[in-house]
Design a protein around this motif. Structure first.
Motif, PDB file in Angstrom:
ATOM      1  N   ALA A   1      48.620   0.689  29.739  1.00 51.64           N
ATOM      2  CA  ALA A   1      49.317   1.973  29.611  1.00 51.64           C
ATOM      3  C   ALA A   1      48.318   3.116  29.479  1.00 51.64           C
ATOM      4  O   ALA A   1      48.553   4.234  29.962  1.00 51.64           O
ATOM      5  N   GLY A   2      47.196   2.849  28.852  1.00 51.42           N
ATOM      6  CA  GLY A   2      46.166   3.869  28.713  1.00 51.42           C
ATOM      7  C   GLY A   2      45.594   4.300  30.053  1.00 51.42           C
ATOM      8  O   GLY A   2      45.166   5.457  30.212  1.00 51.42           O
ATOM      9  N   ALA A   3      45.564   3.380  31.035  1.00 53.06           N
ATOM     10  CA  ALA A   3      45.082   3.742  32.369  1.00 53.06           C
ATOM     11  C   ALA A   3      46.008   4.783  32.997  1.00 53.06           C
ATOM     12  O   ALA A   3      45.547   5.763  33.603  1.00 53.06           O
ATOM     13  N   TRP A   4      47.319   4.594  32.846  1.00 53.53           N
ATOM     14  CA  TRP A   4      48.274   5.573  33.357  1.00 53.53           C
ATOM     15  C   TRP A   4      48.128   6.913  32.632  1.00 53.53           C
ATOM     16  O   TRP A   4      48.224   7.969  33.243  1.00 53.53           O
ATOM     17  N   THR A   5      47.920   6.841  31.315  1.00 49.77           N
ATOM     18  CA  THR A   5      47.757   8.076  30.553  1.00 49.77           C
ATOM     19  C   THR A   5      46.515   8.833  31.003  1.00 49.77           C
ATOM     20  O   THR A   5      46.532  10.064  31.152  1.00 49.77           O
TER      21      THR A   5
END
Length: 526
Positions: A244-248
């Protein structure tokens, strides 16, 4: 009919783990119109994940092609941010297609359109080969003033460290493929993240009135989740720390490209529902899945209440196409010869999947791939999948000569499964009409569910057929019911205009009802 995605959006709030810390802020931009280059050269097997990532950050992703650039539609009035995504096989000139294909970016006018957009204050995000393309040694675009070093033999998960406090802090894991590498730091540029060798892997820099931010890694892929509508990456990555951090982080890049503010958005994404639909999204130098149509294919499957999951040729070769993994295989529009060469010797795996109860949904090129024989521009070709004993003959030249597209009426009526949906306008883009084999030839009754309803040579001929194959079900459609010209619900922008012009095109009908009927009433049946 399943409830539409538009009218039922159940937001799943994805809390970003602590690997990348985010500064508290409420300034993150949302509701941006984000143009994503989706013509030939863009990597088909990553494109749908990119659209999902952009949407999860609260924006509207829209597929654009070279025509949009050449017709002057890449403007700050139309788009807030432009993304040049990962390239086919990691090549900055996208498998050589930039100069030899009509929808590619290899021309001075296309380069000028991008520079003009930046000069007028637009923002650009470049990913992997797209970042290489933007760099000083990539092409003549030269919107980032230093070189990119492509490291094509370092495929796998990589960990970057955030070094620009405006983008948070800590580390982030991401996938790197053939187009990966690192940047030299241009004069006036800022390094956002570095790899384990202390090399820049995300950089940002002004470009006149605009902004350019580039990454050498694929932040759109989430290797521990199917929310990116991509499954091959889960198998390739074997897990993904803080996906999810990659998307953020990608959302921060989009925000910075827009107005210089890299605040983090709260991710919100529609949930996966229904049956798992494998979407074959490989493209090679012979053809295969064209990236410009894939966003709409995914959205139309979602509208039907099911979940598209991107696979590549490799997953079929590796025996991943099974009833345990998927209910339906969708082979989308593009160029059927690429399917023929890309899956050569592995056709039986598709036949077995259908025979044992799976569905096969072939759209345009995916429908051309199914018969023993096709006729294209008067020449006859043998095809190896051989799950349809009729002949597909195209293009329908008096409707739209190849490679042009047009809306055309299709009469969807008289079939017990599809029902009487009436005359529905659909995009025609190089498909063919079907001859109907006898039950003895096919081994099953072939039902015509839709016919051409224009006043031309193929009027009344079959454009949509269905039949049983072993315990499974097949639908072949020559048109593109996934496309909704005049609407952005299909995540496509290029289809809102006539070929090579700025004449608007708007479909008064909703062809997704055809996809819904195909999925719910036939392909996903037990």
């Amino acid at each position: 009919m399943k409830t539409r995605f538009i009218s039922l959006l159940i937001a799943i709030v994805l809390l970003v783990p602590l690997a990348v810390k985010t500064a508290p802020t409420s300034a993150a931009a949302t509701g941006l119109r984000v143009a994503i280059f989706s013509g030939t050269g863009a990597e088909s097997d990553k494109i749908l994940a990119l659209f999902r990532a952009v949407a999860a950050n609260g924006h509207t992703p829209l597929a654009v092609t070279r025509s949009d650039l050449l017709q002057g539609r890449l403007t700050t009035a139309n788009f807030d941010v432009f993304i040049l995504p990962a390239g086919e096989d990691g090549k900055r000139c996208c498998a050589g297609h930039y100069t030899d294909d009509g929808d590619s970016l290899g021309s001075i006018p296309a380069h000028n359109a991008i520079r003009n957009y930046l000069n007028s204050g637009g923002g650009m995000v470049g990913i992997e080969a797209g970042a290489y393309f933007a760099s000083l040694n990539g092409t003549t675009l030269d919107v980032y003033g230093a070189n990119y070093t492509n490291v094509s033999n370092a495929i796998g998960k990589k960990t970057m460290t955030i070094v620009d406090a405006s983008f948070g802090s800590g580390t982030q894991e991401a996938w790197q493929s053939f187009g990966g590498g690192y940047f030299a730091v241009a004069t006036g540029a800022t390094v956002v993240a570095k790899d384990s060798a202390n090399r820049a892997v995300i950089v940002r820099a002004p470009y006149n009135a605009g902004r350019v931010i580039l990454t050498s890694q694929n932040l759109e892929l989430r290797g521990d989740s199917e929310l990116d509508w991509t499954i091959w990456d889960n198998w390739a990555m074997g897990g993904h720390t803080n996906s999810a951090g990659a998307w953020t982080l990608l959302g921060r890049m989009i925000g910075w490209a827009y107005n210089g503010d890299s605040s983090a958005n709260t991710l919100s994404v529609s949930p996966n529902t229904g049956s798992r639909v494998a979407l074959l999204a490989s493209h090679n130098t012979d053809g295969g899945a064209w990236p410009g149509l894939l966003p709409a294919v995914g959205r139309s499957i979602e509208y039907s209440g099911h979940t598209p999951l991107v696979i590549r040729f490799q997953e079929i070769k590796d025996n991943r196409l099974t009833a345990a993994n998927f209910k339906v295989l969708t082979i989308p529009g593009g160029y059927s010869y690429g399917y023929k060469t890309g899956l050569a010797g592995h056709e039986q795996k598709i036949r077995d999947f259908i025979t044992l109860g799976g569905g096969y949904y072939g759209i345009c090129a995916g429908a051309f791939y199914a018969p023993d024989t096709i006729v294209w521009e008067g020449k006859t070709y043998a095809y190896p999948l051989q799950i349809y004993k009729g002949v597909s003959t195209g293009p329908v030249a008096d409707l739209a000569p190849w490679p042009q597209y047009i809306l055309t009426p299709m009469n969807v009526s008289g079939d017990a499964v599809f029902g009487s949906l009436g005359t529905i306008q659909q995009m025609y883009y190089g498909g063919g009409s079907f001859s109907i084999p006898t039950p003895a030839q096919q081994g099953a009754t072939v039902y015509t569910a839709a016919t051409f309803a224009y006043s031309g040579t193929d009027s009344g001929k079959a454009g949509l057929v269905r039949y049983s194959y072993g315990a499974g079900h097949v639908v072949l459609v020559t048109t593109h019911p996934e496309a909704r010209a005049g609407s952005n619900e299909d995540w496509m922008y290029w289809d809102n205009f006539a070929v090579n012009s700025n004449t608007p095109v708007s479909n008064p009908d909703n062809p997704w009802t055809v996809v819904n009927a195909a999925m719910d009433n036939w392909l996903t049946l037990p």
